[in-house]
Motif scaffolding. Structure first.
Motif, mmCIF file in Angstrom:
data_model
loop_
_atom_site.group_PDB
_atom_site.id
_atom_site.type_symbol
_atom_site.label_atom_id
_atom_site.label_comp_id
_atom_site.label_asym_id
_atom_site.label_seq_id
_atom_site.Cartn_x
_atom_site.Cartn_y
_atom_site.Cartn_z
ATOM 1 N N GLU A 1 0.854 -1.179 0.000
ATOM 2 C CA GLU A 1 0.000 0.000 0.000
ATOM 3 C C GLU A 1 0.891 1.230 0.000
ATOM 4 O OE1 GLU A 1 -2.412 0.493 3.483
ATOM 5 O OE2 GLU A 1 -0.932 -0.450 4.799
ATOM 6 N N GLY A 2 0.390 2.300 -0.641
ATOM 7 C CA GLY A 2 1.191 3.508 -0.766
ATOM 8 C C GLY A 2 0.416 4.757 -0.404
ATOM 9 N N THR A 3 1.122 5.738 0.169
ATOM 10 C CA THR A 3 0.535 7.025 0.547
ATOM 11 C C THR A 3 1.449 8.138 0.060
ATOM 12 O OG1 THR A 3 -0.434 6.043 2.528
ATOM 13 C CG2 THR A 3 -0.301 8.446 2.452
ATOM 14 N N ALA A 4 0.868 9.154 -0.564
ATOM 15 C CA ALA A 4 1.658 10.278 -1.059
ATOM 16 C C ALA A 4 2.217 11.089 0.109
ATOM 17 C CB ALA A 4 0.810 11.157 -1.959
ATOM 18 N N SER A 5 3.324 11.765 -0.126
ATOM 19 C CA SER A 5 3.900 12.655 0.880
ATOM 20 C C SER A 5 3.146 13.973 0.866
ATOM 21 C CB SER A 5 5.389 12.870 0.599
ATOM 22 O OG SER A 5 5.558 13.531 -0.652
ATOM 23 N N GLU A 6 3.799 15.049 1.314
ATOM 24 C CA GLU A 6 3.120 16.345 1.397
ATOM 25 C C GLU A 6 2.918 16.993 0.030
ATOM 26 O OE1 GLU A 6 5.752 15.478 3.156
ATOM 27 O OE2 GLU A 6 4.781 15.121 5.095
ATOM 28 N N ALA A 7 3.457 16.408 -1.024
ATOM 29 C CA ALA A 7 3.285 16.927 -2.382
ATOM 30 C C ALA A 7 2.557 15.897 -3.235
ATOM 31 C CB ALA A 7 4.643 17.260 -2.999
ATOM 32 N N THR A 8 2.050 16.341 -4.377
ATOM 33 C CA THR A 8 1.372 15.439 -5.302
ATOM 34 C C THR A 8 2.325 14.341 -5.767
ATOM 35 O OG1 THR A 8 -0.137 17.144 -6.096
ATOM 36 C CG2 THR A 8 0.257 15.282 -7.562
ATOM 37 N N SER A 9 1.834 13.118 -5.800
ATOM 38 C CA SER A 9 2.610 11.978 -6.292
ATOM 39 C C SER A 9 2.096 11.576 -7.668
ATOM 40 C CB SER A 9 2.489 10.793 -5.326
ATOM 41 O OG SER A 9 3.009 9.610 -5.919
ATOM 42 N N PHE A 10 3.019 11.391 -8.594
ATOM 43 C CA PHE A 10 2.680 11.039 -9.971
ATOM 44 C C PHE A 10 3.588 9.870 -10.350
ATOM 45 C CE2 PHE A 10 1.886 13.088 -14.409
ATOM 46 C CZ PHE A 10 1.963 11.856 -15.031
ATOM 47 N N HIS A 11 2.986 8.685 -10.516
ATOM 48 C CA HIS A 11 3.825 7.567 -10.944
ATOM 49 C C HIS A 11 3.162 6.765 -12.058
ATOM 50 C CE1 HIS A 11 1.496 4.870 -8.127
ATOM 51 N NE2 HIS A 11 1.809 3.966 -9.043
ATOM 52 N N LEU A 12 4.006 6.076 -12.812
ATOM 53 C CA LEU A 12 3.585 5.221 -13.919
ATOM 54 C C LEU A 12 3.772 3.776 -13.488
ATOM 55 C CD1 LEU A 12 2.809 5.184 -17.025
ATOM 56 C CD2 LEU A 12 5.267 5.009 -17.462
ATOM 57 N N THR A 13 2.716 2.988 -13.594
ATOM 58 C CA THR A 13 2.795 1.561 -13.267
ATOM 59 C C THR A 13 2.853 0.755 -14.561
ATOM 60 O OG1 THR A 13 1.637 1.712 -11.145
ATOM 61 C CG2 THR A 13 1.588 -0.400 -12.251
ATOM 62 N N ILE A 14 3.910 -0.032 -14.698
ATOM 63 C CA ILE A 14 4.065 -0.919 -15.847
ATOM 64 C C ILE A 14 3.704 -2.330 -15.391
ATOM 65 C CG2 ILE A 14 5.631 -1.793 -17.610
ATOM 66 C CD1 ILE A 14 5.181 1.194 -17.807
ATOM 67 N N GLY A 15 2.662 -2.916 -15.975
ATOM 68 C CA GLY A 15 2.195 -4.241 -15.587
ATOM 69 C C GLY A 15 2.683 -5.315 -16.548
ATOM 70 N N ILE A 16 3.406 -6.307 -16.022
ATOM 71 C CA ILE A 16 3.890 -7.440 -16.814
ATOM 72 C C ILE A 16 2.944 -8.613 -16.559
ATOM 73 C CG2 ILE A 16 5.899 -8.842 -17.400
ATOM 74 C CD1 ILE A 16 6.499 -5.867 -17.546
ATOM 75 N N HIS A 17 2.126 -8.958 -17.535
ATOM 76 C CA HIS A 17 1.092 -9.976 -17.351
ATOM 77 C C HIS A 17 1.639 -11.347 -17.753
ATOM 78 C CE1 HIS A 17 -2.344 -7.159 -16.661
ATOM 79 N NE2 HIS A 17 -1.435 -6.333 -17.142
#
Length: 410
Positions: A221-237
Motif C-alpha cells: 500500500e502507498g501514501t503520497a507525501s506532502e506533495a502530489t505523487s505522480f507515478h507510472l505503473t508498468i504491468g507485466i502480465h
C-alpha cells in the motif's frame, strides 16, 4: 540469461543491476528498489515518458471529446474506489461520457486519478511497453496514478501481475507486507488476516526518478507525501506453466475423444479414488507429446509477436504525406516492416513487396541490388552504369512507391 538489444528497456529501468542479476535474484521472488543515486539517468527518462501536460491533454481533449471506455479513467479515495456514476454518465455498451469538472473537483478533494492503458495514447510509453513485451514475451500495459498530497489510492492489496512503479513526480511512501499467496493470479484486497500491518516487511520512500519492482502476490500500500505523487505503473502480465498446460489440454481435447468424455458419475458418487487415478494417469500420458507441446508454445509466441510489436518510428506518416526532397546524398533505407524480393526476367526487374510489384528496366539491376542490400545508401554511392540523373529517377521512384524511405537525421 544473455543480455541483448531486446533487454535495453529493462536495463534502463533497473540499472545499476544487470538483467542477469535481476532475473536470478528478484524476478518473481522479491521487490527491488532502484534509488536515484544508483540510476541518476532514470529521472530524465521518466519525464520524457509522461508528464502532467499529457494527462491534462487526455482529460481536456480525449475524455472531453465524447464517450470513452468507461474504465479508461478511474478514481479512488482513502483506499476506496469511487463509483463511476459519481463522475460519468450515459454509460452504454461499455462506453460513457466523463464529467471533467466533477473529476477535477474530486481530485481537489483528495481523490487519486488513475488513467488506464496510457500505452494506447502516449508514444514513448507505447515504445517502452512494446520493448518490455518483446523481452518478457507477454502483454505489458501501463497506467498512470496521480495522488494528491497525503492521499491514498488503494488499501493494502496485491496484484495478479508483476509491476514496475516508476515515480515521475513527488514521493510516495510504500509499505510492503508478505505474500499470502506467492505469485498470486487472483487480484484482490488484503484483509487483516492476509497481511496484518504489524508484520510489514519493508517500508520505503519512492522519490522522483526512482523505480520499484514488485512480484505479483506481494501485498503493498502507498501514501503520497506532502506533495502530489505522480507515478507510472508498468504491468507485466505472465503466461504461467498452468496456462501452458491448460492450452495443451484444450488442444488435445479437440483431437482426442477420450478427453471429451464426462467423468463417470458412478466414480464420483462412490469416491473411487483408485479408478479416477488410473484414468487420469492414462490421459496424462497422452500429454507427453513433445511436438504438440512445442506447437502450443510456438503458437503462443506467435500471438505475442502479432501483438502491438515495435512502435513505428515517429514521423513516418508525415514523411508519406510530405516526403522530404531526395537528393544525390540523401541516405535511404528499406522501411523496417517491409520485406522486398528482386526477380529478374527478359522483361526487366520486378521489385516485389507484400503489397505491390514495381517493374524497372533490366539495366538498373546493379543499382537496385545495392539499394536493397540492407545497408542505408544514397544515389551518389550507387554503382556506375547510370548517370546522376538516372540514379535520382530510380531512387525517387522507389521512395514514392514506399519501398525506400529517407533516414531521419539526429
Amino acid at each position: 540469461m544473455v543480455e541483448s538489444a531486446s533487454s535495453a528497456a529493462l536495463e534502463r529501468i533497473i540499472s545499476p543491476h544487470t538483467v542477469a542479476e535481476f532475473i536470478s535474484k528478484y524476478w518473481e521472488q522479491t521487490h527491488l528498489h532502484v534509488p536515484h543515486e544508483g540510476n541518476p539517468l532514470l529521472r530524465r527518462y521518466l519525464t520524457e515518458l509522461v508528464s502532467v501536460d499529457d494527462i491534462d491533454y487526455f482529460l481536456a481533449t480525449i475524455c472531453g471529446a465524447g464517450p470513452q471506455r468507461w474504465d479508461s479513467l478511474r478514481l479512488s479515495q482513502n483506499g476506496t474506489p469511487i463509483p463511476p456514476a459519481e463522475f460519468q454518465f450515459n454509460e452504454r455498451a461499455g462506453f460513457a461520457t466523463f464529467d471533467i469538472n466533477r473529476i477535477l473537483s474530486l481530485y481537489r478533494n483528495g481523490a487519486t486519478l488513475i488513467v488506464n492503458s496510457v500505452q494506447q495514447t502516449l508514444f514513448p510509453v507505447a515504445t517502452l511497453c512494446n520493448e518490455l513485451a518483446g523481452f518478457f514475451g507477454v502483454r505489458v500495459l501501463a497506467n498512470v496514478y496521480i495522488t494528491p498530497p497525503s492521499g491514498q489510492g488503494f488499501p493494502a492489496h496485491h496484484d495478479n501481475h508483476d509491476v514496475f512503479l516508476l515515480q515521475v513526480l513527488g514521493e510516495k511512501h510504500w509499505t510492503l507486507y508478505g505474500s499470502p499467496v506467492p505469485l498470486s493470479r487472483w487480484p484482490g484486497r488484503a484483509d487483516v488476516r492476509d497481511a496484518p500491518r504489524e508484520v510489514a516487511r519493508d517500508r520505503l520512500c519512492l522519490r522522483a526518478g526512482e523505480a520499484l519492482y514488485m512480484p505479483r502476490g506481494l501485498v503493498h500500500e502507498g501514501t503520497a507525501s506532502e506533495a502530489t505523487s505522480f507515478h507510472l505503473t508498468i504491468g507485466i502480465h505472465p503466461y504461467t506453466w498452468a496456462q501452458l498446460l491448460i492450452d495443451v489440454v484444450s488442444e488435445v481435447q479437440r483431437e482426442d475423444v477420450e478427453f471429451r468424455r464426462s467423468v463417470a458419475p458412478q466414480l464420483a458418487a462412490i469416491g473411487d479414488g483408485e479408478g479416477l487415478e488410473e484414468i487420469v494417469a492414462k490421459l496424462s500420458g497422452r500429454l507427453r507429446d513433445g511436438s504438440r507441446l512445442a506447437r502450443v508454445v510456438n503458437q503462443k509466441m506467435a500471438e505475442v509477436a502479432c501483438g502491438p510489436g515495435p512502435v513505428p518510428a515517429h514521423g513516418r506518416f508525415r514523411r508519406l504525406v510530405d516526403p522530404p526532397g531526395v537528393t544525390l546524398t540523401t541516405l535511404l533505407h528499406v522501411p523496417r516492416d517491409e520485406e522486398v524480393e528482386i526477380h529478374t526476367s527478359e522483361d526487366g526487374i520486378e521489385v516485389i513487396s507484400r503489397d505491390k510489384v514495381v517493374t524497372l528496366p533490366g539495366f538498373a539491376l546493379p543499382q537496385v541490388q545495392a539499394l536493397f542490400s540492407g545497408a542505408p545508401t544514397c544515389a551518389a554511392a550507387l554503382p556506375t552504369g547510370l548517370d546522376d540523373e538516372g540514379k535520382l529517377v530510380l531512387v525517387r521512384r522507389l521512395a514514392r512507391e514506399g519501398l525506400l524511405e529517407a533516414e531521419v537525421s539526429g
